[in-house]
Each structure stands twice: as C-alpha cells, then as structure tokens.
Design an enzyme around this catalytic site. Structure first.
Site, PDB file in Angstrom:
ATOM      1  N   ILE A 131     -61.035  43.414  45.431  1.00  0.00           N
ATOM      2  CA  ILE A 131     -61.958  42.279  45.292  1.00  0.00           C
ATOM      3  C   ILE A 131     -63.392  42.779  45.150  1.00  0.00           C
ATOM      4  CG2 ILE A 131     -60.509  40.634  46.551  1.00  0.00           C
ATOM      5  CD1 ILE A 131     -62.510  40.951  48.944  1.00  0.00           C
ATOM      6  N   ASP A 132     -63.664  43.987  45.671  1.00  0.00           N
ATOM      7  CA  ASP A 132     -65.051  44.496  45.670  1.00  0.00           C
ATOM      8  C   ASP A 132     -65.536  44.857  44.263  1.00  0.00           C
ATOM      9  OD1 ASP A 132     -64.684  44.283  48.379  1.00  0.00           O
ATOM     10  OD2 ASP A 132     -64.506  46.431  48.742  1.00  0.00           O
ATOM     11  N   MET A 211     -67.901  39.696  51.322  1.00  0.00           N
ATOM     12  CA  MET A 211     -67.437  41.090  51.395  1.00  0.00           C
ATOM     13  C   MET A 211     -67.976  41.902  50.214  1.00  0.00           C
ATOM     14  SD  MET A 211     -63.504  40.854  52.630  1.00  0.00           S
ATOM     15  CE  MET A 211     -63.054  40.471  54.303  1.00  0.00           C
ATOM     16  N   GLU A 262     -72.082  42.132  52.526  1.00  0.00           N
ATOM     17  CA  GLU A 262     -71.947  42.720  53.867  1.00  0.00           C
ATOM     18  C   GLU A 262     -72.623  44.080  53.996  1.00  0.00           C
ATOM     19  OE1 GLU A 262     -67.833  43.406  54.828  1.00  0.00           O
ATOM     20  OE2 GLU A 262     -67.390  44.307  52.893  1.00  0.00           O
ATOM     21  N   HIS A 327     -61.783  36.714  55.263  1.00  0.00           N
ATOM     22  CA  HIS A 327     -60.573  37.075  54.511  1.00  0.00           C
ATOM     23  C   HIS A 327     -60.057  35.959  53.610  1.00  0.00           C
ATOM     24  CE1 HIS A 327     -60.774  40.425  57.253  1.00  0.00           C
ATOM     25  NE2 HIS A 327     -59.963  41.057  56.435  1.00  0.00           N
ATOM     26  N   ARG A 330     -60.101  36.918  50.076  1.00  0.00           N
ATOM     27  CA  ARG A 330     -59.183  37.971  49.659  1.00  0.00           C
ATOM     28  C   ARG A 330     -57.751  37.460  49.592  1.00  0.00           C
ATOM     29  NH1 ARG A 330     -59.545  43.327  53.205  1.00  0.00           N
ATOM     30  NH2 ARG A 330     -57.397  42.996  53.806  1.00  0.00           N
TER      31      ARG A 330
HETATM   32  O1  F6P Z   1     -62.202  46.588  50.193  1.00  0.00           O
HETATM   33  C1  F6P Z   1     -61.858  45.276  50.356  1.00  0.00           C
HETATM   34  C2  F6P Z   1     -62.434  44.691  51.621  1.00  0.00           C
HETATM   35  O2  F6P Z   1     -62.004  43.362  51.655  1.00  0.00           O
HETATM   36  C3  F6P Z   1     -63.938  44.835  51.783  1.00  0.00           C
HETATM   37  O3  F6P Z   1     -64.643  43.921  50.988  1.00  0.00           O
HETATM   38  C4  F6P Z   1     -64.090  44.648  53.268  1.00  0.00           C
HETATM   39  O4  F6P Z   1     -65.216  45.313  53.759  1.00  0.00           O
HETATM   40  C5  F6P Z   1     -62.853  45.274  53.822  1.00  0.00           C
HETATM   41  O5  F6P Z   1     -61.899  45.312  52.771  1.00  0.00           O
HETATM   42  C6  F6P Z   1     -62.277  44.539  54.999  1.00  0.00           C
HETATM   43  O6  F6P Z   1     -61.176  45.238  55.445  1.00  0.00           O
HETATM   44  P1  F6P Z   1     -60.103  44.709  56.518  1.00  0.00           P
HETATM   45  O7  F6P Z   1     -59.354  43.572  55.923  1.00  0.00           O
HETATM   46  O8  F6P Z   1     -59.219  45.866  56.743  1.00  0.00           O
HETATM   47  O9  F6P Z   1     -60.893  44.257  57.685  1.00  0.00           O
END
Ligand code: F6P
Length: 463
Positions: A131-132, A211, A262, A327, A330
């Site tokens: 997603i980044d 994120m 973030e 989340h 995502r």
């Molecule tokens: O790399 C994808 C991502 O969603 C980032 O944007 C975010 O910092 C990280 O993963 C969060 O990770 P987790 O779901 O393991 O907390």
C-alpha cells in the site's frame, strides 16, 4: 516447467489474492501446477512446508477470489537472513523435494531484498505489492545516488541520499504504482471526508494519520478527500509556516483537516512519530504517533486561551483531535485498479519464470503514449552499489511545500491511477453486501477454514 510455488510475504495488502489468481490462471494455460506456501517465508522455514495446490486439474480453487482482501495463503513478516546459508540451503532442498521449478514471491522492498539469496539457489521472481507504493524507482539511476557511512551508534551503516542528478519524468518511473496503493488511498480519502464534517460542526482541528512509512504517497493521495493541509515525510516540517496556515484557515472556516504521513520528520530530520522506535522482524521501523506528536505541538502553539476567547472550545486539547486511518486502509476488498493490475502482474511473473528470468521483478509501467502495461525488470537494478534495496520515496516534485498539497506534477502522477480506479461492481458491492440481512444472522465465515482443509505437507526425506 511443470510446477511452481507462490507465497505472499510482508504485511497484507488488498490485492494479494488477485495477484495469486492472475498467476494461477496463467499457469493453467501452460498446464503448470501451482503450490501456494502458507504464511510467506515462514512456510518455507518450517520443515514440513505447509502448502496448498491452487489448481487441481488446472482449475483454480474456488477460495481464490480476486475481490477478497488479504491473502488466502496467509502472510508474515518472517524474512530470510542472507548470511544464514544453512537455512537457505535447507529451503532450497525443500523446494527441490517438492518438485518446484520456480518461485513467485509477492512482496515489497523487504521481500525483494530477501530474493537474492534464494535466486542463487533456484529461479525466483517477485510480483509487487504494497500500500505504501514504495517499491520502485523514480528513475533508473536512483539507486546510484545512495551514500553510506558507518553508524555512530554501533555496527552497521547509515544510508543517505546524495544529490539527484536526473531530470524527473513520469514516463521514466520504474514500477509506477503497486497493487494495494489505490485501495488504501480510496479508504484514506474517504476517511478524511468523513472526519471533515465533525471538524466542521464542532469547530475542531482534525489531524488524520495515514500509513506509508517513509514514503508520502498515501498522504498525497488523500488529497482526493480534500484535506486543507497534507504533510509528507519527504519534506521537513516547517513549524512556523504550518502554524501560520492552520491559524489562517481556522480563522476563516472554523475547522481544519490536516493529513499526516506516519513518517513525517521535524526540522532536524527526526521522525515525529518514532519517539520510541521499534522494529518488525524484517528490520523495518514501526512508526506510531506522528499525529499525536503534531497535536502536542499545535496544542502548545495555540494555547487554551485562543479557543476560549473565541468560545470555540474549553481547551486546545478538546479542539484539536487525532484519528489514525489505521489498518482499514490496508484491508478489505481491493478496488478495480488494484485487482486488474495485480492479476496482470501475477500472470507476468509466470511468463518471466517461463522466459528463464531470475532475481527479477514484474513491474507496472505507465507512459503518456501507452497508458499502463506490465513488464519484467532486473531485480539487481533496484539495488544500490552495496546491494541494498531502499524503499522508494515519493519524488519531492510531487508536493508543493508552500501550498502543503500535491504539486502540478503530483496531480499529473495521480490522475492516470485514480481516474476510473473504482469499478461499477465496487459500488454495486456496497449496495449488495453492507446491509445484507444475512450479516445479522450468519457468523463470519473465514476463508482460512476452507483453505486449511487443502493444506498438504512435505514428507520427511527417506532415511
Ligand atoms: O508497509 C505497509 C504498512 O502498512 C506500513 O504502511 C505500516 O507502517 C506498516 O505496514 C504497519 O505494519 P503492521 O501491520 O505490521 O503494524
């Protein structure tokens, strides 16, 4: 090729199942069996290698639905240490015993870093996801611009970007966009729009955190939700300019919506949200709290008196609030743009294996003439001179630090991705599914329950 493997590594993203399905559909055309390894690299690290045959009789299993978010194979942030040759050799042996002739890893920059030692042992390619949107290059020579020096904190190195020597052109971007990015922007932009009405009604200042780690693409894309101010990690925070703009807007409209990536950094380059940095197993910094840190800053700068005097709120703390999109950006159903291109990239990864490519990546390209198309690219071209792959940062020219919004180039970058990114079926899905009466009576049926019934294990080697 008779049999290949596929796995989904790193954090989940919305279009992983679409990529897997694209690969399986292509493999079916070539009569190739596809084994899906369970939970990313951790499946390969387990001696019994749990796996699922994704296409018995060369038909994809019904659980493989491209509209389903997450991954039916399971994901993990387990990674392969290139220095641990014994483990890598064990993995290669398991792959061989399973009769796997090529492996597709669906992942981001961390996964691409882990691909090299595997590619020294068997054929392996990467299909991108994140997603980044930070897997790619702004231009071909970008990795050569990295410099490194020994870390003052102990062993290891710190990497810094040297000066860019390249004129930027959208047509030259390598991997223009990654599956997952469009869906996360869709969710973030909608979140921003929904926060606005509360800020407006209650005369508040909202800080919405999205994120993206050290890349500001999701924050930039949230511009579709019309926030007043966007702050991205690629440009250091100018507190005075920010205060002036927030104050000006608040005086005018009695509410302000600020989006922060973030990974935003202060005037000295320190991450606002990483006061107590922690790391995931792959070594990525886990960021938390950029919005809270910014809130503290605004609370101090405004002071309670300002809000009391104007009878807008009893205190600055009550007037300034934060929300993380978290989340939700995502998860869930991928929108059309992600689904379509993810499945194309999955198919391309199979073609690349068949073409004998190794340590390579399927990329999504865009040019003004051709629009979007998929291609194969040498994974090594993503590495700096020491062999390390860096997350792509949003090109600084995409952002206007004076307006604190996307620049003209940033807008030009986003339009091909987001114009028509949502399909009619995405909208129809909302009408059909959200208030389905069955949701009230039927328990959630997890796809994991069905996939678990298909899991097979590698037999131990005969003595
Ligand atoms: O790399 C994808 C991502 O969603 C980032 O944007 C975010 O910092 C990280 O993963 C969060 O990770 P987790 O779901 O393991 O907390």
């Amino acid at each position: 090729m008779k049999r290949i493997g596929i796995l989904t590594a790193g954090g989940d993203t919305p279009a992983l199942n679409a990529t897997v399905k694209g690969a399986v559909v292509r493999a079916n055309q070539h009569r190739i069996e596809v084994y899906g390894f369970v939970k990313g690299f951790s499946g390969l690290l387990f001696p019994h290698v749990p796996h699922v045959l994704l296409n018995p009789l060369f038909m994809e299993i019904p659980e493989l639905d491209e509209t389903l978010g997450g991954t039916i194979l399971g994901a993990s942030r387990a990674f392969l240490d290139p220095a641990d040759t014994a483990t890598l050799d064990q993995v290669a042996d398991r792959i061989k015993r399973l009769g796997i002739e090529g492996l597709i890893c669906i992942g981001g920059d961390g996964t691409l870093n882990g691909l090299q030692p595997l590619a020294d042992r068997f054929q392996a390619v990467l299909a991108p996801k994140t997603i980044d949107n930070d897997l790619g290059l702004n231009y071909r020579s970008e990795p050569d611009e990295w410099l490194r020096k020994p870390s003052a904190q102990g062993p290891g190195f710190v990497y810094e970007r040297g000066r860019s020597r390249e004129a930027f052109d959208l047509d030259n971007m390598i991997n223009y966009a990654t599956p997952g990015f469009a869906t996360s922007v869709f969710v973030s932009a909608e979140g921003v729009r929904r926060i606005r009405t509360t800020a407006e009604s209650h005369r508040r200042i909202a800080i919405v955190e999205v994120m993206g780690r050290h890349s500001g693409y999701i924050a930039l894309g949230s511009a579709f939700g019309q926030p007043d101010i966007i702050l991205v990690p690629e440009h250091r925070l100018d507190v005075a300019a920010l205060m002036e703009r927030v104050w000006e807007l608040y005086e005018l409209q009695k509410n302000v919506v600020i989006v922060v990536g973030e990974g935003i950094v202060d005037e000295s380059g320190q991450e606002l949200g990483a006061r107590h940095p922690t790391h995931d197993p792959a070594g990525n910094v886990i960021l938390s709290g950029a919005a809270e840190a910014l809130r503290e800053l605004l609370v101090r700068q405004f002071g309670d008196d300002y809000f009391r005097k104007h009878r807008r709120a009893p205190s600055a703390r009550e007037a300034i609030f934060t929300r993380k999109v978290g989340h939700t950006q995502r998860g869930g159903r991928p929108i059309l743009f992600d689904r379509f291109h993810a499945s194309q990239l999955g198919g391309k990864a199979v073609d690349m294996l068949l073409d004998g490519m190794n340590n390579a990546i399927a990329i999504l390209q865009w040019s003004a003439k051709r629009g979007f198309y998929v291609d194969g690219y040498d994974g090594n071209a993503f590495r700096d001179r020491w062999g390390f792959i860096h997350a792509r940062q949003m090109h600084p020219s995409f952002y206007d630090p004076l307006l604190m919004k996307p620049s003209k180039v940033g807008i030009e970058y986003m339009l091909p991705i987001f114009t028509n990114a949502i399909g009619y079926d995405d909208v129809e899905f909302i009408r059909d599914s959200v208030f389905d009466s069955g949701n009230l009576t039927q328990p959630y049926h997890s796809v994991n329950t069905d996939v678990a019934k298909r899991i097979r294990y590698l037999e131990p080697p005969r003595e």
